[in-house]
Design a protein around this motif. Structure first.
Motif, PDB file in Angstrom:
ATOM      1  N   ALA A   9       0.853  -1.196   0.000  1.00  0.00           N
ATOM      2  CA  ALA A   9       0.000   0.000   0.000  1.00  0.00           C
ATOM      3  C   ALA A   9       0.880   1.234   0.000  1.00  0.00           C
ATOM      4  O   ALA A   9       2.114   1.141   0.094  1.00  0.00           O
ATOM      5  CB  ALA A   9      -0.921   0.008   1.223  1.00  0.00           C
ATOM      6  N   THR A  27      -7.821  -2.696  -5.059  1.00  0.00           N
ATOM      7  CA  THR A  27      -7.085  -3.742  -4.331  1.00  0.00           C
ATOM      8  C   THR A  27      -8.039  -4.759  -3.719  1.00  0.00           C
ATOM      9  O   THR A  27      -8.927  -4.395  -2.936  1.00  0.00           O
ATOM     10  CB  THR A  27      -6.222  -3.132  -3.223  1.00  0.00           C
ATOM     11  N   TYR A  67      -4.542   2.338   0.019  1.00  0.00           N
ATOM     12  CA  TYR A  67      -4.465   1.238  -0.945  1.00  0.00           C
ATOM     13  C   TYR A  67      -5.041   1.685  -2.289  1.00  0.00           C
ATOM     14  O   TYR A  67      -5.903   2.558  -2.344  1.00  0.00           O
ATOM     15  CB  TYR A  67      -5.265   0.025  -0.450  1.00  0.00           C
TER      16      TYR A  67
END
Length: 437
Positions: free
Chosen positions: A296, A313, A309
């Motif tokens: 991240a 994701t 993030y």
């Protein structure tokens, strides 16, 4: 036209964010014309020593950066800004922090690299405080009133004059990321760790630097060719900048890297650079396969303590379990060696599509100075692991109830009720076995 010229020409009406770094010694009054919209003001890299008495006219201001200026006191006028939640005065000459400068909305206070020896008790009234960054000052203690800051999650007090950590620190229910290296309380441990963990010296002449791989607060990493003999090896070379970072001292980071030892979830260190022509300090490390990428990005101004993030994701349960176990096992290994990572975050984790993970960046690492505090310190780091696990579960296609239960235990507000990393690792192995069955 540059930004200052645009400001003075009245061409920035409606601006929400303003950056001015042009050697200014006086606050441009035209900034006040943006009072109804300006939320983020960055005046870093100037020569300010004060702010105007009517600074509170910037009533919508949420974020103020004044790093690398000439302030000797945190301006009391900051307290006039009711929405000011992030204050950054890194690398000034601040010796005094008046209570009047603290705002009730304060979430994030950066006073790194100053000359502060004492903080006001009123800091404890800032109950929204989540990040407090004080590395590189002259502090010997923190105000006990901070025990009321129950939302405090990240604390940086490295490179000060602490001889002990306060007892009340371990009662903070949300504290997760703690860095305290470079203080008298752990100087002996840092020195002893290097003595007890000798590392090969690698001649600078045997290294050929290639492309730069990255740069962080503490140093620059290059890919390099290492030829200690007839055989050549591809490696990574980290050259430390030698300056104080927001987390602490590069020498403390190097001591922790060297003492961490080998583990599948860590980046292996081959040796310490010897005979650099400019006497720079550095490490030669294993070169990470380019298929690995950061899990991240670091926290944003808005997220404060939570990593960011990519929007798309997603993780399978198997991948979540693999990442979680790899990091828990690495943390277990570090704590067994008396090292607290201090920055256990997704943005410091490299992973590949198979779920293999590496925990990096030891810039906030600290040695456990008091063995009687070892488990209490570990349980602070367990709370950081709980945050990571929560982020992974939030993005998991098929979240598992047992894994959610483990996350909740790791996040318990009573730190004494949290499991240690040995138990966490064992639980994750069992969950992996069940997932396969």
């Amino acid at each position: 036209m540059d930004t200052l010229a645009l400001l003075r020409a009245g061409n920035l009406a409606g601006t929400q964010r303003l950056n001015l770094a042009c050697g200014l010694t006086e606050f441009p009054p035209e900034i006040f014309e943006l009072a109804d919209t300006l939320e983020i003001l960055d005046l870093s890299g100037n020569a300010f020593s004060s702010l105007p008495d009517d600074f509170g006219r910037l009533h919508k201001l949420r974020v103020l950066f004044c790093s690398n200026n000439q302030f000797t006191e945190l301006p009391a006028v900051l307290g006039q800004c009711p929405q000011l939640s992030m204050i950054g005065f890194k690398a000034n000459q601040i010796r005094h922090v008046p209570a009047a400068a603290l705002t009730p909305a304060l979430r994030w206070l950066i006073l790194t690299d100053n000359q502060i020896s004492e903080l006001p008790a009123e800091l404890g009234l800032c109950t929204r405080l989540q990040k407090l960054m004080l590395a590189g000052n002259r502090l010997t203690a923190l105000p006990e009133s901070l025990v009321a800051c129950t939302r405090l999650e990240l604390l940086r007090i490295a490179a000060n004059q602490f001889t002990a950590l306060p007892d009340w620190l371990f009662s903070l229910p949300c504290l997760s990321w703690l860095a305290y290296a470079g203080n008298p309380l752990c100087e002996h441990n840092e020195t002893a760790a290097l003595t007890q963990n000798p590392i090969p010296h690698i001649d600078w002449a045997s290294l050929s630097l290639r492309q730069q791989l990255g740069e962080g607060a503490s140093g620059v990493i290059h890919q390099a060719a290492w030829q200690p003999s007839a055989e050549q090896h591809d490696v990574a070379v980290k050259l430390f900048k030698g300056a104080l970072t927001s987390d602490g001292l590069p020498l403390s980071e190097m001591a922790a890297c060297i003492s961490a030892g080998a583990h599948p979830g860590l980046i292996n260190v081959h040796g310490k650079i010897h005979d650099h022509p400019e006497n720079a300090i550095g490490l030669v490390m294993a070169l990470v396969d380019p298929e690995f990428r950061n899990l991240a990005g670091p926290p944003s101004l808005d997220s404060c303590t939570r990593d960011v993030y990519a929007a798309d994701t997603r993780f399978s349960l198997d991948t979540v379990l693999r990442i979680a176990h790899s990091i828990a096992s690495a943390a277990q290994h570090l704590h067994a060696r008396g090292i607290m990572h201090g920055d256990l975050y997704a943005h410091n984790i490299l992973h590949n599509d198979a779920g293999k993970s590496l925990l990096g960046d030891f810039g906030a690492a600290s040695f456990v100075a008091d063995s009687g505090r070892a488990q209490a310190l570990e349980r602070i780091e367990v709370r950081a692991f709980a945050c990571l696990l929560e982020e992974l579960l939030t993005r998991c296609d098929t979240p598992d109830a047992a894994l959610q239960g483990l996350q909740q235990r790791c996040a318990h507000t009573d730190s004494a009720m949290r499991p240690l990393f040995t138990e966490i690792s064992q639980t994750l192995i069992a969950l992996q076995t069940l997932a396969v069955a």
